[in-house]
Design an enzyme around this catalytic site. Structure first.
Site, PDB file in Angstrom:
ATOM      1  N   ASP A 140       0.858  -1.172   0.000  1.00 12.00           N
ATOM      2  CA  ASP A 140       0.000   0.000   0.000  1.00 12.00           C
ATOM      3  C   ASP A 140       0.910   1.243   0.000  1.00 12.00           C
ATOM      4  O   ASP A 140       2.126   1.144   0.112  1.00 12.00           O
ATOM      5  CB  ASP A 140      -0.971  -0.023   1.188  1.00 12.00           C
TER       6      ASP A 140
HETATM    7  C1  BGC Z   1      -5.053   3.130  -0.005  1.00 12.79           C
HETATM    8  C2  BGC Z   1      -5.215   2.082  -1.088  1.00 12.79           C
HETATM    9  C3  BGC Z   1      -5.051   2.698  -2.450  1.00 12.79           C
HETATM   10  C4  BGC Z   1      -3.712   3.409  -2.514  1.00 12.79           C
HETATM   11  C5  BGC Z   1      -3.429   4.024  -3.859  1.00 12.79           C
HETATM   12  C6  BGC Z   1      -3.812   3.974  -0.203  1.00 12.79           C
HETATM   13  O1  BGC Z   1      -3.784   5.054   0.668  1.00 12.79           O
HETATM   14  O2  BGC Z   1      -5.012   2.503   1.262  1.00 12.79           O
HETATM   15  O3  BGC Z   1      -6.472   1.477  -0.956  1.00 12.79           O
HETATM   16  O4  BGC Z   1      -5.167   1.721  -3.428  1.00 12.79           O
HETATM   17  O5  BGC Z   1      -3.685   4.416  -1.530  1.00 12.79           O
HETATM   18  O6  BGC Z   1      -4.222   5.110  -4.103  1.00 12.79           O
END
Ligand code: BGC
Length: 750
Positions: free
Chosen positions: A275
């Site tokens: 993530d």
């Molecule tokens: C979120 C994810 C997301 C990623 C990219 C993160 O902050 O937890 O769910 O896919 O950002 O945008």
């Protein structure tokens, strides 16, 4: 025979891919291999962390980038791809990803709402349509489905998942993967799915986003892991590691999770992406410096580093110091290249960037039509006294509430590519449905919130909660005046879209006070009040449920919200949604879920008893339970007929009920099957969902609905974490909701 014929073809394809990737890797320098493990975001999209990538163009030229996200639009994506193809040494195409969560540019209901349809083909179709639109615009990778089981509605990200149940969550996970990936990733309308957030992200303590998680292996395996595993079994191409820790080790650096469980036990063959900066965040977790946490994550099984550049900046050093091996880097690099190969990017890096296709597909009329169809099916009717709904298309309707004539909140959270201005507000949808047949009197009635400090926090991606120039009292007065002139009041109230989603936890999950004041004033008028409630989570609605005549819970329905809500209000569509998360009476009941354990001192039906498991000040049951949802018609259930009362593990029992539509409308019903294992070596919850069918039953007619129960439906994880069915007595429940079922019993014998 078919299998025998297919296997060699698959083998030949794999062999071709392996040869291609091996040959390419032989030509790659160490730096270029590490470059493939790097996922950047140039900014311009929605950044969810503090960091946005710098010098992206020069990094692409030097072969230090494997993929990008947050680049939106076919032209921009093509430009970035041209940079990689024309100016990097090995001309390896880039992956382009995005948070395609509930639709791409055409926005569908938030996933929690979508799950309330219990309509698996519809859910698959929503992902299919999104994939078609997104690939036409250059994207090849969706950061979806989010399948985190959640039992705590304070957590804002419940909006992105399918609720509290592992069985339903697994069915939804599989449908989403099928929808995105189709049968063939090389088709130009399919893309890589990414199941997230692996794992247990939905169990953050206190419902506070990013907070610590701690749970037993039994709870993990039985309740939290099944949807991720279902996505793996469905062939999901990628997995995103979560921000939280598991057994004291951050998921992103957790070898047990990412290698032993995911790859060795479950056989996952795709790639793992972190993530957003979750490697770097291990420093704050207390796992060491950037070099140490980057090495730990690679060794644990991470293949691609999102935004943080820990891999890019430290892996070479770690290799020279013997902290990681060349094989660790090669394995990760190979998995990224394989994904690109499967998408067909090495054949033609521009196959997803054909402007004519974008013009034809993006925001096309058929996608809007799909959005409307999907939206009506995610609506849940919570209450309908005196059959106040559907509304008559005559007389005078007072339409009030801060969400009644609003575009900016219709999409809900995580609609990063959706333009809110293309939304249909409820007022417009109702006007179109009515034409000249009835009069609508509109008044805003309240701000979403009067609390300006709170409003500021939910306005980070644009204004969602504005504060009117009129005073709260003046707003309410206007609404009361129109209510007094009307036959019925429709109040559209709830949360602003960014009151749920990432980093949007709430400790108070009431409708904001400003709107509750409005509702009290409306009830005092004595007019029937129909509530249309928008939210990204279950809310506490005790007071509202006492006073409203009818309640439609619509979540956030996306671009077609206004049309879809009008369809349901006026009966063009008879609502069929059922809750996939329990609605608590108050926050003190949280965590709350239907598949709870009995304990040694269960509270019996009836008044609360001393020395039983209960509260002094509230009952144990939720206000609206899992599986609950009404229809404009009524259904009655006959008794359960079992094909036999005893079975061996290799046998099956058929459970059949007759469901009759006893009301005045044709309607769809979600018939739910639950199982209770009465005695087991590991204590079992009072009910587990093990099947459901959505059936259309014309008024006055009956349908027989049958479920097959085999050993698989009776299994649970025992203390050794084996998936077993133990002989003994079982109960079968079939009904309209988790708390309203018929029951029968049978035995599993050796
Ligand atoms: C979120 C994810 C997301 C990623 C990219 C993160 O902050 O937890 O769910 O896919 O950002 O945008």
């Amino acid at each position: 025979m078919a299998v025998a014929l297919q296997a060699p073809a698959q083998n030949t394809q794999d062999a071709k891919m392996n040869t291609f990737v091996s040959n390419l890797m032989k030509r790659m320098t160490l730096e270029e291999k590490i470059g493939q493990l790097n996922l950047l975001t140039p900014g311009g999209g929605v950044a969810t962390g503090a960091v946005v990538s710098k010098d992206v163009e020069s990094k692409i030229r030097s072969g230090s980038v494997g993929g990008l996200f947050g680049v939106i639009g076919v032209d921009k994506i093509r430009q970035a791809q041209e940079l990689a193809m024309n100016q990097s040494r090995l001309k390896i195409p880039l992956l382009f990803g995005s948070d395609i969560i509930h639709g791409y540019k055409t926005t569908f209901p938030i996933p929690l709402g979508l799950s309330c349809s219990w309509d698996i083909p519809l859910i698959e179709r929503s992902a299919r349509v999104a994939a078609k639109e997104a690939t036409a615009d250059g994207l090849v990778w969706a950061f979806s489905p989010m399948v985190d089981i959640a039992r705590d509605p304070r957590w804002g990200r419940v909006a992105e998942g399918a609720g509290e149940d592992p069985y339903l969550g697994s069915e939804v996970a599989k449908a989403m993967v099928r929808g995105y990936q189709g049968r063939n990733l090389a088709a130009d309308s399919t893309l890589l799915a990414c199941v997230k957030h692996f794992a247990l992200y939905g169990a953050a303590e206190g419902g506070r986003d990013y907070n610590t998680v701690d749970m037993s292996r039994l709870r993990m395996f039985e309740y939290y892991l099944p949807p991720y595993k279902a996505a793996i079994n469905a062939g999901v191409a990628s997995v995103m590691s979560s921000f939280n820790e598991i057994d004291g080790v951050p998921a992103t650096g957790n070898k047990w999770l990412l290698t032993d469980l995911l790859r060795k036990q479950w056989g996952f063959k795709g790639f793992v992406v972190t993530d957003y900066t979750s490697i770097n965040e291990m420093i704050d977790h207390g796992s060491g410096d950037l070099q140490a946490v980057s090495a730990q994550s690679l060794v644990a099984g991470v293949d691609m580093d999102m935004v943080g550049e820990g891999f890019l900046t430290t892996l070479k050093k770690s290799l020279s110091e013997g902290k990681i091996t060349q094989k660790h880097i090669d394995d990760a690099c190979r998995r990224i290249l394989e994904a690109k190969y499967k998408l067909g990017l090495f054949d033609d890096p521009y196959r997803y960037t054909v402007p004519a296709r974008a013009t034809k597909e993006v925001l096309s009329a058929d996608k809007r039509a799909a959005a409307r169809e999907i939206a009506v099916r995610s609506t849940v009717l919570l209450k309908n006294n005196n059959q106040a709904l559907p509304l008559k298309k005559s007389g005078t309707i007072a339409l009030v509430g801060p969400l009644a004539n609003n575009k900016s909140n219709m999409l809900g959270t995580w609609a990063v590519s959706g333009d809110p201005q293309l939304s249909i507000p409820v007022l417009e949808g109702m006007q179109k449905a009515l034409g000249n047949s009835a009069t609508i009197l509109y008044a805003k009635g309240a701000n979403i919130t009067d609390d300006t400090a709170f409003a500021k926090k939910v306005n980070v991606f644009g204004v969602r909660a504005d504060v009117d120039s009129l005073s709260p009292d003046a707003l309410i007065n206007q609404a009361v005046q129109v209510a007094n002139r009307a036959d019925v009041v429709v109040a559209v109230v709830g949360e602003a879209s960014e009151m749920s989603g990432e980093a949007a936890s709430r400790s108070d999950i009431n409708i904001p006070q400003s709107q509750r004041n409005l509702l009290e004033a409306l009830y005092k008028t004595g007019k029937p009040v129909v509530l249309v409630i928008m939210s990204g989570r279950p809310l506490t609605l005790e007071r509202e449920s006492e006073m409203a005549t009818s309640i439609l819970h619509v979540w956030f329905q996306g671009h077609e919200a206004g049309n879809a809500i009008a369809d349901v209000l006026f009966g063009a569509y008879n609502p069929s949604g059922k809750l996939t998360m329990s609605f608590p009476r108050n926050v003190g009941q949280i965590p709350i879920y239907y598949n709870y354990k009995r304990t040694g001192r269960p509270q019996p039906a009836g008044p609360t008893q001393k020395f039983r498991s209960n509260y002094l000040d509230v009952s144990n049951d939720p206000l609206y339970p899992f599986g609950y949802g009404l229809s404009y018609t009524t259904f009655s259930y006959g008794n359960i007929q079992l094909s036999k009362n005893q079975m061996r593990a290799a046998e099956k029992i058929t459970a059949t009920v007759t469901v009759t539509n006893t009301g005045n409308y044709d309607g769809e019903e979600v018939v739910q099957l639950y199982i209770y294992d009465q005695v087991a070596s590991v204590t079992q919850p009072v009910k587990k969902l093990k099947g459901f069918q959505k059936v259309m039953i014309p008024k006055g007619q009956s349908k027989q609905v049958s479920f097959t129960i085999g050993a698989e439906e009776l299994k649970f994880y025992n203390s050794a974490l084996q998936w077993v069915a133990e002989p003994g007595d079982f109960k079968v429940y079939i009904g309209t909701s988790s708390d309203n079922v018929k029951e029968a019993s049978f035995k599993l014998v050796r």
